[in-house]
Design an enzyme around this catalytic site. Structure first.
Site, PDB file in Angstrom:
ATOM      1  N   ILE A   1     -15.829  45.122  82.057  1.00  0.00           N
ATOM      2  CA  ILE A   1     -15.327  44.899  80.704  1.00  0.00           C
ATOM      3  C   ILE A   1     -13.965  44.216  80.842  1.00  0.00           C
ATOM      4  CG2 ILE A   1     -14.681  45.974  78.517  1.00  0.00           C
ATOM      5  CD1 ILE A   1     -16.481  48.403  79.512  1.00  0.00           C
ATOM      6  N   PRO A   2     -13.903  42.895  80.640  1.00  0.00           N
ATOM      7  CA  PRO A   2     -12.669  42.140  80.898  1.00  0.00           C
ATOM      8  C   PRO A   2     -11.629  42.303  79.790  1.00  0.00           C
ATOM      9  CG  PRO A   2     -14.345  40.666  80.075  1.00  0.00           C
ATOM     10  CD  PRO A   2     -14.993  42.022  80.212  1.00  0.00           C
ATOM     11  N   CYS A   3     -11.066  43.495  79.693  1.00  0.00           N
ATOM     12  CA  CYS A   3     -10.119  43.801  78.617  1.00  0.00           C
ATOM     13  C   CYS A   3      -8.851  42.958  78.707  1.00  0.00           C
ATOM     14  CB  CYS A   3      -9.796  45.282  78.587  1.00  0.00           C
ATOM     15  SG  CYS A   3      -9.075  45.907  80.105  1.00  0.00           S
ATOM     16  N   HIS A   4      -8.588  42.368  79.860  1.00  0.00           N
ATOM     17  CA  HIS A   4      -7.399  41.509  79.971  1.00  0.00           C
ATOM     18  C   HIS A   4      -7.527  40.274  79.094  1.00  0.00           C
ATOM     19  CE1 HIS A   4     -10.201  39.723  82.822  1.00  0.00           C
ATOM     20  NE2 HIS A   4      -9.484  38.612  82.747  1.00  0.00           N
TER      21      HIS A   4
END
Length: 133
Positions: free
Chosen positions: A56-59
């Site tokens: 999950i690429p929350c960045h």
């Protein structure tokens, strides 16, 4: 995690490399347009951060003005900026993401959806009722 967080994670997984989205955009896409802050809370508890497939690429989620979260859970705003820069994201002189160049259009990545339609709430979602004061 609860249903809200799972919906947030499902949308954020769709944000392609080289693009960003905003907390508010994620909230709107899951049918909760007034829940941007809660999107942040869900992402703070991200169980699978990163850039590998399935993560999950929350960045890739930033504030509506392109600023990065000061409390970025996985290393602070400097780490978030490094991760975004490694994906080709450009910044202005104040360190904000150039949203006009990198804001995701809400369409799933190629191959993630049969019709390529934008993600979003169900067709019968009542925006007037949701946005009424």
């Amino acid at each position: 995690m609860g249903d809200f967080a799972n919906r947030v994670f499902a949308v954020v997984r769709q944000v392609p490399r080289g693009c960003v989205t905003t907390y508010g955009q994620v909230a709107r896409l899951i049918g909760a347009p007034r829940a941007a802050r809660y999107v942040g809370y869900a992402l703070h508890a991200n169980p699978e951060p990163g850039t590998d497939p399935g993560c999950i690429p929350c960045h890739r989620v930033v504030f509506k003005d392109g600023r990065m979260a000061t409390g970025f859970a996985f290393g602070g705003p400097d780490e978030q900026r490094k991760m975004l820069a490694a994906e080709g994201i450009a910044f202005d002189e104040e360190g904000r993401v150039l949203l006009e160049a990198h804001l995701w259009d809400g369409r799933p990545a190629t191959g993630a959806s049969d019709d390529g339609a934008p993600l979003g709430p169900p067709a019968d979602f009542d925006w007037e009722a949701e946005l009424a004061d």
